[in-house]
Design a protein around this motif. Structure first.
Motif, PDB file in Angstrom:
ATOM      1  N   PRO A  98       0.829  -1.210   0.000  1.00 51.23           N
ATOM      2  CA  PRO A  98       0.000   0.000   0.000  1.00 51.23           C
ATOM      3  C   PRO A  98       0.868   1.266   0.000  1.00 51.23           C
ATOM      4  CG  PRO A  98      -0.728  -1.542   1.695  1.00 51.23           C
ATOM      5  CD  PRO A  98       0.569  -2.059   1.181  1.00 51.23           C
ATOM      6  N   ALA A  99       0.456   2.257  -0.777  1.00 51.63           N
ATOM      7  CA  ALA A  99       1.235   3.488  -0.865  1.00 51.63           C
ATOM      8  C   ALA A  99       1.392   4.151   0.493  1.00 51.63           C
ATOM      9  CB  ALA A  99       0.586   4.452  -1.854  1.00 51.63           C
ATOM     10  N   ASP A 100       0.378   4.043   1.334  1.00 52.81           N
ATOM     11  CA  ASP A 100       0.434   4.699   2.643  1.00 52.81           C
ATOM     12  C   ASP A 100       1.407   4.029   3.600  1.00 52.81           C
ATOM     13  OD1 ASP A 100      -1.358   6.810   2.196  1.00 52.81           O
ATOM     14  OD2 ASP A 100      -3.070   5.489   2.498  1.00 52.81           O
ATOM     15  N   ALA A 101       1.995   2.917   3.206  1.00 55.53           N
ATOM     16  CA  ALA A 101       2.982   2.259   4.071  1.00 55.53           C
ATOM     17  C   ALA A 101       4.282   3.031   4.138  1.00 55.53           C
ATOM     18  CB  ALA A 101       3.247   0.831   3.592  1.00 55.53           C
ATOM     19  N   VAL A 102       4.556   3.880   3.140  1.00 60.70           N
ATOM     20  CA  VAL A 102       5.775   4.696   3.127  1.00 60.70           C
ATOM     21  C   VAL A 102       5.370   6.116   2.762  1.00 60.70           C
ATOM     22  CG1 VAL A 102       8.055   5.077   2.131  1.00 60.70           C
ATOM     23  CG2 VAL A 102       7.216   2.729   2.452  1.00 60.70           C
ATOM     24  N   GLN A 103       5.324   6.991   3.764  1.00 60.87           N
ATOM     25  CA  GLN A 103       4.905   8.371   3.549  1.00 60.87           C
ATOM     26  C   GLN A 103       6.051   9.327   3.857  1.00 60.87           C
ATOM     27  OE1 GLN A 103       0.899   9.406   4.942  1.00 60.87           O
ATOM     28  NE2 GLN A 103       0.663   7.292   5.636  1.00 60.87           N
ATOM     29  N   LEU A 104       6.044  10.443   3.152  1.00 65.41           N
ATOM     30  CA  LEU A 104       7.054  11.488   3.332  1.00 65.41           C
ATOM     31  C   LEU A 104       6.347  12.769   3.721  1.00 65.41           C
ATOM     32  CD1 LEU A 104      10.117  12.318   2.941  1.00 65.41           C
ATOM     33  CD2 LEU A 104       9.465  13.021   0.632  1.00 65.41           C
ATOM     34  N   MET A 105       6.739  13.344   4.851  1.00 64.07           N
ATOM     35  CA  MET A 105       6.132  14.609   5.264  1.00 64.07           C
ATOM     36  C   MET A 105       6.357  15.656   4.179  1.00 64.07           C
ATOM     37  SD  MET A 105       4.680  14.392   8.308  1.00 64.07           S
ATOM     38  CE  MET A 105       4.733  15.976   9.149  1.00 64.07           C
ATOM     39  N   PRO A 106       5.305  16.398   3.800  1.00 62.94           N
ATOM     40  CA  PRO A 106       5.431  17.330   2.687  1.00 62.94           C
ATOM     41  C   PRO A 106       5.995  18.687   3.077  1.00 62.94           C
ATOM     42  CG  PRO A 106       3.193  17.350   3.483  1.00 62.94           C
ATOM     43  CD  PRO A 106       3.933  16.339   4.329  1.00 62.94           C
ATOM     44  N   THR A 107       6.160  18.929   4.345  1.00 63.80           N
ATOM     45  CA  THR A 107       6.590  20.248   4.813  1.00 63.80           C
ATOM     46  C   THR A 107       7.912  20.156   5.544  1.00 63.80           C
ATOM     47  OG1 THR A 107       6.021  22.101   6.268  1.00 63.80           O
ATOM     48  CG2 THR A 107       5.231  19.932   6.927  1.00 63.80           C
ATOM     49  N   GLN A 108       8.694  21.221   5.433  1.00 65.14           N
ATOM     50  CA  GLN A 108       9.958  21.307   6.162  1.00 65.14           C
ATOM     51  C   GLN A 108       9.827  22.151   7.422  1.00 65.14           C
ATOM     52  OE1 GLN A 108      10.815  18.714   3.865  1.00 65.14           O
ATOM     53  NE2 GLN A 108      12.557  19.306   5.117  1.00 65.14           N
ATOM     54  N   ASP A 109       8.617  22.546   7.748  1.00 70.73           N
ATOM     55  CA  ASP A 109       8.374  23.310   8.963  1.00 70.73           C
ATOM     56  C   ASP A 109       8.819  22.490  10.169  1.00 70.73           C
ATOM     57  OD1 ASP A 109       7.105  24.580  11.247  1.00 70.73           O
ATOM     58  OD2 ASP A 109       5.795  25.615   9.825  1.00 70.73           O
ATOM     59  N   ARG A 110       9.547  23.117  11.086  1.00 75.22           N
ATOM     60  CA  ARG A 110      10.034  22.414  12.274  1.00 75.22           C
ATOM     61  C   ARG A 110       8.884  21.915  13.145  1.00 75.22           C
ATOM     62  NH1 ARG A 110      15.179  22.874  14.178  1.00 75.22           N
ATOM     63  NH2 ARG A 110      14.450  23.059  16.338  1.00 75.22           N
ATOM     64  N   ALA A 111       7.725  22.542  12.999  1.00 74.20           N
ATOM     65  CA  ALA A 111       6.569  22.086  13.774  1.00 74.20           C
ATOM     66  C   ALA A 111       6.160  20.674  13.381  1.00 74.20           C
ATOM     67  CB  ALA A 111       5.394  23.046  13.590  1.00 74.20           C
ATOM     68  N   ALA A 112       6.540  20.237  12.170  1.00 73.32           N
ATOM     69  CA  ALA A 112       6.223  18.873  11.752  1.00 73.32           C
ATOM     70  C   ALA A 112       6.947  17.860  12.631  1.00 73.32           C
ATOM     71  CB  ALA A 112       6.607  18.672  10.287  1.00 73.32           C
ATOM     72  N   VAL A 113       8.175  18.203  13.022  1.00 70.37           N
ATOM     73  CA  VAL A 113       8.920  17.326  13.922  1.00 70.37           C
ATOM     74  C   VAL A 113       8.216  17.256  15.268  1.00 70.37           C
ATOM     75  CG1 VAL A 113      11.117  16.989  15.123  1.00 70.37           C
ATOM     76  CG2 VAL A 113      11.103  17.747  12.740  1.00 70.37           C
ATOM     77  N   GLY A 114       7.776  18.417  15.762  1.00 65.90           N
ATOM     78  CA  GLY A 114       7.069  18.434  17.036  1.00 65.90           C
ATOM     79  C   GLY A 114       5.789  17.616  16.997  1.00 65.90           C
ATOM     80  N   ALA A 115       5.080  17.666  15.873  1.00 64.77           N
ATOM     81  CA  ALA A 115       3.858  16.887  15.745  1.00 64.77           C
ATOM     82  C   ALA A 115       4.152  15.395  15.792  1.00 64.77           C
ATOM     83  CB  ALA A 115       3.140  17.250  14.446  1.00 64.77           C
ATOM     84  N   MET A 116       5.239  14.984  15.158  1.00 62.72           N
ATOM     85  CA  MET A 116       5.612  13.566  15.181  1.00 62.72           C
ATOM     86  C   MET A 116       6.005  13.135  16.589  1.00 62.72           C
ATOM     87  SD  MET A 116       7.787  13.220  11.612  1.00 62.72           S
ATOM     88  CE  MET A 116       8.036  11.442  11.761  1.00 62.72           C
ATOM     89  N   LEU A 117       6.748  13.986  17.281  1.00 65.17           N
ATOM     90  CA  LEU A 117       7.215  13.628  18.615  1.00 65.17           C
ATOM     91  C   LEU A 117       6.073  13.526  19.616  1.00 65.17           C
ATOM     92  CD1 LEU A 117      10.437  15.833  18.896  1.00 65.17           C
ATOM     93  CD2 LEU A 117      10.224  13.464  18.130  1.00 65.17           C
ATOM     94  N   ALA A 118       4.985  14.233  19.349  1.00 71.74           N
ATOM     95  CA  ALA A 118       3.853  14.235  20.274  1.00 71.74           C
ATOM     96  C   ALA A 118       2.801  13.191  19.911  1.00 71.74           C
ATOM     97  CB  ALA A 118       3.210  15.621  20.297  1.00 71.74           C
ATOM     98  N   ALA A 119       3.067  12.399  18.875  1.00 70.04           N
ATOM     99  CA  ALA A 119       2.031  11.522  18.322  1.00 70.04           C
ATOM    100  C   ALA A 119       1.951  10.173  19.034  1.00 70.04           C
ATOM    101  CB  ALA A 119       2.266  11.330  16.828  1.00 70.04           C
ATOM    102  N   ALA A 120       1.932  10.197  20.361  1.00 68.41           N
ATOM    103  CA  ALA A 120       1.788   8.955  21.128  1.00 68.41           C
ATOM    104  C   ALA A 120       0.460   8.297  20.786  1.00 68.41           C
ATOM    105  CB  ALA A 120       1.862   9.257  22.624  1.00 68.41           C
ATOM    106  N   GLY A 121       0.512   6.994  20.563  1.00 67.09           N
ATOM    107  CA  GLY A 121      -0.672   6.258  20.168  1.00 67.09           C
ATOM    108  C   GLY A 121      -0.879   6.201  18.676  1.00 67.09           C
ATOM    109  N   LEU A 122      -0.220   7.096  17.943  1.00 68.38           N
ATOM    110  CA  LEU A 122      -0.309   7.108  16.484  1.00 68.38           C
ATOM    111  C   LEU A 122       0.966   6.569  15.855  1.00 68.38           C
ATOM    112  CD1 LEU A 122      -1.944  10.632  16.043  1.00 68.38           C
ATOM    113  CD2 LEU A 122      -3.080   8.410  15.754  1.00 68.38           C
TER     114      LEU A 122
END
Length: 428
Positions: free
Chosen positions: A186-210
């Protein structure tokens, strides 16, 4: 239809919500991926490798744009070397994906088995971690390595590459997904974040359970931020302050070759030697440092090292704790094995440390007492690499003490579960 992250988000809220959608899609894709058997995953990865080879022109053009931007933005030569793709390097990236395809599938492997006195049969078997977030800098090959390792080990992944490699990462990711989907992944098995905004890193770090695990691969500041802010388990890859200790009983020709290779083969990789320790009774210290200086390496030494050659500059306290990733090397003269061990204990980052000696007892003690992820005898630290260890591509060198240590390849991206088979047993 794929729910790949494709359009830039406009706010932190949008970013968090977009990541949540992507992670849920990744979770669903991972469940589908888990149903593919080993031959199917192997076939899909071979198609991905071929897709990378077929997209050479597009990928190299994207990389040329990143290189031009990097030079304009003042990236160091070491970082530019990490960023650069050539036809040969890109072929190596594709080959690494194909090599991962050919590796034994860890999923379902029985780790151990026991039969209890009551007749129950217990097994521990390897299973995927789930959804893995990978945050990395500079090296576009990580996009392919991480995707291949995650797919082969049955994991979905969300990738967040560095700004300096944004065009290269997108081109590599597009080629990979073309090949993988042709093979039924499935294409969704390998995704690339589309933004270089540093907030994207913060969103990933806070994604407990996801997201089930975060793997950072980059400089000290990135890893420190990930470890400080993550609400998701982290498999850390720290800097490589790597030592080579040339013992008094080292073969001179071997010591010269190893020292030169460990530093100068590629100065910008995490396995490069950053400190050379020379036994005070080693008979030819000048023969060690002269080839390094002649090769263009700047040496910074303690007082005894500076006495070996006038071209060696005086070191500062910071030099013993610096990962240069360029043609700069710290050099210290030490009084034997005990002092070498003390220096390494005080300054090493737990990555890779090596000894050159023909004294097996000394080597055995060094191997036993140095507390690093990789400890070597009579070999260059540049071998600190998953491919060189026969593991295929790697996702990084883990320097911690939990879960995985050293080159993190397929097994490091699995966990385990217990299977219990009974015949009607009830607990008294």
């Amino acid at each position: 239809m794929s729910t790949q992250l494709q359009s830039p988000v406009e706010s932190v809220t949008d970013m968090v919500e977009g990541l949540a959608r992507a992670a849920r899609a990744a979770r669903a894709a991972q469940r589908q991926l888990a149903q593919l058997d080993a031959p199917a995953k192997e076939h899909a990865l071979k198609l991905a490798a071929e897709a990378l080879r077929g997209a050479e022109a597009e990928i190299l053009a994207a990389n040329a744009l990143d290189m031009a931007n990097g030079a304009a933005n003042g990236l160091t030569p070491a970082l530019l070397d990490r960023l650069k793709l050539t036809p040969e390097r890109l072929a190596g990236v594709a080959d690494a994906v194909a090599q991962v395809a050919a590796l034994a599938d860890p999923v379902g492997q029985v780790i151990d088995e026991a039969v209890r006195p009551n007749g129950m049969v217990l097994q521990r078997v390897r299973v995927p971690v789930g959804v893995i977030g990978i945050i990395y800098e500079s090296r576009p090959n990580v996009t392919a390595d991480a995707a291949a390792l995650c797919v082969r080990s049955g994991n979905a992944t969300i990738l967040r590459g560095g700004t300096e490699a944004v065009h290269s990462n997108r081109a590599i990711h597009a080629a990979l997904v073309r090949g993988l989907t042709q093979g039924g992944v499935p294409a969704d098995a390998v995704q690339l974040m589309p933004t270089q905004d540093r907030a994207a890193v913060g969103a990933m770090l806070a994604a407990a359970g996801l997201i089930d695990m975060i793997v950072p691969r980059g400089g000290k500041s990135l890893v420190a931020r990930v470890q400080a802010d993550a609400r998701v388990p982290v498999l850390a890859h720290l800097d490589g302050i790597n030592h080579t200790f040339v013992h008094a009983a080292a073969d001179a020709a071997m010591a010269r070759a190893i020292a030169l290779n460990a530093k100068m083969r590629r100065t910008g990789i995490c396995g490069a030697m950053e400190t050379l320790l020379i036994d005070a009774t080693y008979p030819d210290p000048h023969g060690l440092v002269e080839p390094l200086i002649d090769a263009g390496c700047e040496l910074r030494g303690d007082a005894r090292a500076c006495a070996i050659d006038p071209r060696i500059m005086a070191a500062t306290d910071d030099d013993w704790d610096t990962e240069y990733l360029e043609a700069i090397l710290a050099v210290a003269v030490v009084d034997g094995l005990d002092e070498a061990l003390a220096h390494i204990a005080a300054h090493a980052s737990g990555h890779t440390d090596a000894i050159v000696t023909d004294d097996q007892a000394v080597a055995d003690r060094f191997l036993g007492e140095v507390d690093s992820a990789i400890v070597m005898h009579n070999a260059s630290s540049q071998f600190a690499d998953g491919g060189e260890f026969g593991l295929g591509a790697e996702i990084g060198i883990a320097t911690g003490r939990l879960h995985a240590r050293g080159p993190v390849a397929l097994e490091g991206l699995t966990t385990y579960k217990w299977l219990v088979r009974g015949s009607g047993q009830v607990r008294p």
